[in-house]
Design a protein around this motif. Structure first.
Motif, short mmCIF file in Angstrom:
data_model
loop_
_atom_site.label_atom_id
_atom_site.label_comp_id
_atom_site.label_asym_id
_atom_site.label_seq_id
_atom_site.Cartn_x
_atom_site.Cartn_y
_atom_site.Cartn_z
N LEU A 1 -17.28 65.12 33.94
CA LEU A 1 -17.64 66.41 33.34
C LEU A 1 -17.92 67.40 34.46
N ASP A 2 -17.63 68.68 34.19
CA ASP A 2 -18.06 69.75 35.09
C ASP A 2 -18.49 70.90 34.19
N GLU A 3 -18.92 72.00 34.79
CA GLU A 3 -19.42 73.14 34.01
C GLU A 3 -18.37 73.59 33.00
N ARG A 4 -17.11 73.64 33.45
CA ARG A 4 -16.04 74.14 32.60
C ARG A 4 -15.82 73.20 31.40
N ARG A 5 -15.85 71.91 31.66
CA ARG A 5 -15.65 70.96 30.55
C ARG A 5 -16.83 71.00 29.58
N ILE A 6 -18.03 71.17 30.08
CA ILE A 6 -19.18 71.25 29.17
C ILE A 6 -19.06 72.51 28.30
N GLU A 7 -18.62 73.59 28.90
CA GLU A 7 -18.40 74.80 28.11
C GLU A 7 -17.33 74.55 27.04
N GLY A 8 -16.30 73.80 27.41
CA GLY A 8 -15.25 73.46 26.43
C GLY A 8 -15.80 72.64 25.28
N VAL A 9 -16.69 71.70 25.58
CA VAL A 9 -17.30 70.89 24.53
C VAL A 9 -18.16 71.77 23.61
N ALA A 10 -18.90 72.68 24.22
CA ALA A 10 -19.75 73.58 23.42
C ALA A 10 -18.90 74.45 22.50
N ARG A 11 -17.82 74.99 23.06
CA ARG A 11 -16.93 75.84 22.23
C ARG A 11 -16.31 75.03 21.11
N ALA A 12 -15.95 73.78 21.39
CA ALA A 12 -15.36 72.94 20.33
C ALA A 12 -16.35 72.75 19.19
N LEU A 13 -17.63 72.61 19.51
CA LEU A 13 -18.65 72.49 18.46
C LEU A 13 -18.69 73.76 17.62
N GLU A 14 -18.62 74.89 18.28
CA GLU A 14 -18.65 76.17 17.55
C GLU A 14 -17.39 76.33 16.69
N ASP A 15 -16.26 75.84 17.20
CA ASP A 15 -15.03 75.91 16.40
C ASP A 15 -15.14 75.06 15.13
N VAL A 16 -15.70 73.86 15.25
CA VAL A 16 -15.87 73.01 14.07
C VAL A 16 -16.82 73.68 13.07
N ALA A 17 -17.86 74.32 13.60
CA ALA A 17 -18.82 75.00 12.72
C ALA A 17 -18.15 76.11 11.90
N ALA B 1 -24.42 73.31 20.41
CA ALA B 1 -23.66 73.98 21.47
C ALA B 1 -24.63 74.71 22.41
N ARG B 2 -25.63 75.36 21.82
CA ARG B 2 -26.64 76.06 22.62
C ARG B 2 -27.37 75.06 23.52
N ALA B 3 -27.75 73.93 22.95
CA ALA B 3 -28.46 72.92 23.73
C ALA B 3 -27.59 72.38 24.85
N LEU B 4 -26.28 72.20 24.59
CA LEU B 4 -25.37 71.71 25.63
C LEU B 4 -25.34 72.66 26.82
N ARG B 5 -25.26 73.95 26.53
CA ARG B 5 -25.22 74.92 27.63
C ARG B 5 -26.55 74.92 28.38
N ALA B 6 -27.64 74.86 27.62
CA ALA B 6 -28.97 74.90 28.28
C ALA B 6 -29.21 73.64 29.11
N ASP B 7 -28.70 72.50 28.60
CA ASP B 7 -28.96 71.22 29.28
C ASP B 7 -27.85 70.83 30.24
N ALA B 8 -26.94 71.75 30.54
CA ALA B 8 -25.81 71.39 31.39
C ALA B 8 -26.23 70.68 32.68
N PRO B 9 -27.29 71.14 33.37
CA PRO B 9 -27.67 70.44 34.61
C PRO B 9 -28.02 68.97 34.36
N ALA B 10 -28.76 68.72 33.27
CA ALA B 10 -29.14 67.33 32.98
C ALA B 10 -27.91 66.50 32.61
N ILE B 11 -26.98 67.11 31.86
CA ILE B 11 -25.76 66.39 31.48
C ILE B 11 -24.93 66.07 32.72
N LEU B 12 -24.83 67.03 33.62
CA LEU B 12 -24.05 66.81 34.85
C LEU B 12 -24.69 65.72 35.71
N ALA B 13 -26.02 65.69 35.74
CA ALA B 13 -26.71 64.66 36.52
C ALA B 13 -26.44 63.28 35.92
#
Lengths: 422, 422
Positions: A79-95, A43-55
């Motif tokens: 994907l947009d910033e909000r959806r990436i944040e949603g994906v990151a939160r979903a990872l934290e929820d599963v954890a 989840a941390r990596a997703l937030r940090a890499d958001a620009p690369a994921i969006l590209a």
């Protein structure tokens, strides 16, 4: 990019599956905290890499647009910033979910002193085949890992750059937590041969889970030699009995059909007891809310905006603001219609009569049967299971929402003191 | 006899499956007492019809003898008064088992007031494909019925007259109890096309259970489009750790291999810790008891009656008085050997050291893992489950002994008061 090279997809998938199998023992014994740490790190990596994921996602979207994908499919891909944040939160929820691995299902001591226990263990290697939504890469990878499995993900070609970027984050999380990168692998090619190789990887892949449209699921069920955990159509019914509370019936009909029309728990057919006093306000409310009604002649005399239903309508999963509507004769008429046209997903009755409700709950042979509740509740989260990998309409292993427990099996442990069998 | 007519086996099986499906609702709701009465009535019919069954069996045996079947296969086929009484008693035992249908697996009330319950229901239509033992007709039919299923039985051609005679008794029991005769159907033709039709009856047959040798199970797994609950080989290991009690180790080795050599729970490989003090008495006891030992050179220096093991011996299910024997380096050597050569059926360790035992129980990925107990206990009856339909080495649905519970699935019941999903 290896895409330009001639790759033997079957050999590649085979080699990936061998590597996945090689880490199953380590994953089966990985402590809960280590698996959770991998997902939190991802989840941390997703937030940090958001620009690369969006590209990467922008590349996918541009390619999809050029290929003429529909607006609905483009939206699923985007994907947009909000959806990436949603994906990151979903990872934290599963954890944060309880770890099913190691749980004792039941235990007994036999008269001869043998102590038996059934203990949850991971399935092993799970193959997940999915279509355009890139968030599935993270969601499915996370659930499979948390249940102690190695997973091989095969996403759709439309989302390939997005999937790779998200997968990089999952691997970063695994490595930071000291788990093997082979725990979550993404098939790097998207040709159909890769799917075929997964479906025939008996002994290497333990179960295939298809997430996608009818065409994908049908192909998987036809070709697979590996066991399949599939969900097929959700042709879900809402039945309004003569004994229904009219206000509840109206609210449930509108919610079951229209809250979200694209989910598999959405109602597709409304059955109304011929003895129900006043169907007109319900039909009007649906039509007012923008729902296309396809009805029998009787229905059309009550709600003139309804168009004529064809035979096919009773067997169609619209996933749109369209609803087939017809009268039936009481609860037995409803259950007979559902037996003939349902898909064993989710069906509901509206009634104030408990005996009629229980008759319906017993008679309808679906994964989920509801009384005075919206079919849109058909969801692992709503059931308190946490995130789900899908809703199974099969009868073996897991039925209804498949969450962490559905991604495990069990083994029997027998502890003795030297007993021999007479 | 219709055997002489050209029968379209596929059409016949399809029609049988349609009839089976038509009675699933009635069977799912049949009271326990009614199902039990059908089995008790069938037992009564078996005893009354014993002369006719024996006459039919004599025909089968004469045909089999003329066809040159082996003595072992002839013995499996043969019925006598005592065996018929055993089949009748087995029906009565199944009738006395607790009914799994309707049991609540778990129940929860959600914060929004929805009450959820998972309730056991029958699988639906079960197809069972088996080989020469005619008692399977009664055993499998009884278990499937008691779990509320309709069942289609396809027995081997060698036993066809015996199977028909036994099936007649099951139908008599059903009819006397007021249950539909279509609840337990026997495919009246034994050509291979009937099996193929069962394997492809998606939507009509819910699960196929093959009971038989490797060739049958392999064909079923390759051709089936219906989900399969199979057991494959039982290449079971007994591992004697350096910390084992020598007397227990000897008794367990002899029992695990020789109590009955033809059952799937029989040990096929003996692994001995290189640090174990005195393996000679164990090897001698096995050889004295008439077991052929196939060993490594180290083993042969200790027990000269052992012959040389080939590479294939480590991967062979003998089902005879033959045992592969080799040394390994401690518990990790044993688990590595089992991972490489085992069949995920039943594996056991002999040790007085609990930590080593628990390490083995955790590390071995088999349906049944034992500590200080004979692998011959791998049996539903010994596990307290009552009669079993087989032992599954698959990972989905049921693992290890498959008894009544394994012949059921569940559905989710959701009881609300008008909840709509926000």
């Amino acid at each position: 990019m290896t895409d330009a090279l001639p790759i033997d997809a079957a050999a590649l998938v085979h080699e990936m599956a061998v590597r996945a199998r090689a880490v199953t023992t380590e994953l089966a014994r990985a402590p809960t905290a280590q698996k959770a740490a991998a997902l939190i790190g991802a989840a941390r990596a997703l937030r940090a890499d958001a620009p690369a994921i969006l590209a990467a996602n922008a590349d996918d979207v541009a390619r999809a647009r050029a290929a003429g994908l529909s607006a609905a499919l483009l939206d699923r891909l985007l994907l947009d910033e909000r959806r990436i944040e949603g994906v990151a939160r979903a990872l934290e929820d599963v954890a944060a979910l309880p770890d099913p691995v190691g749980a004792v299902i039941d235990a007994v001591e036999r008269p001869n002193g043998l102590r038996l226990a059934r203990v949850r263990v991971p399935l092993g290697v799970v193959g997940i085949i999915y279509e355009s939504r890139p968030n599935v890469t993270a969601d499915a990878g996370a659930l499979a890992l948390m249940a102690g499995n190695a997973v091989i993900l095969r996403g759709g070609s439309e989302a390939r750059a997005s999937n790779r970027a998200i997968h990089d984050c999952l691997v970063a999380g695994l490595e930071a937590a000291g788990l093997p990168a082979d725990a979550i692998q993404l098939v790097p090619v998207t040709d159909r041969a890769a799917v075929g190789a997964m479906l025939r990887a008996q002994g290497l892949i333990d179960v295939i889970i298809p997430r996608g449209g009818k065409g994908l699921v049908a192909r998987v069920q036809e070709e697979a030699r590996v066991p399949v955990l599939a969900h097929l159509d959700g042709i879900n019914h809402l039945y309004i009995d003569a004994t229904a509370d009219p206000a509840k019936a109206l609210a449930l009909a509108v919610n079951a059909k229209l809250r979200r029309t694209g989910v598999c728990g959405a109602a597709e057919t409304l059955l109304i007891d011929r003895a129900f006093a006043d169907p007109a306000p319900i039909l009007a409310a649906l039509a007012d809310a923008g729902c296309e009604l396809r009805g029998t002649p009787e229905i059309r005399t009550i709600e003139p905006r309804a168009i004529a239903a064809s035979d096919e309508d009773w067997d169609t999963e619209y996933l749109e603001a369209i609803l087939a509507v017809g009268f039936v004769d009481g609860v037995d008429g409803a259950t007979a219609h559902i037996a003939a046209h349902g898909s064993h997903h989710t069906d509901a009755i509206v009634t104030e009569d408990e005996a009629i409700a229980e008759h319906f709950l017993a008679a309808v042979d679906s994964a989920i049967v509801m009384w005075n509740a919206s079919t849109q509740f058909a969801d692992g989260g709503e059931f308190g299971l946490g995130a789900e990998i899908g809703i199974s309409t099969g009868r073996l292993h897991a039925r209804g929402p498949v969450a962490l427990e559905g991604l495990t099996t069990y083994k029997w442990l027998v502890r003795g003191t030297g007993q021999i069998r007479p």
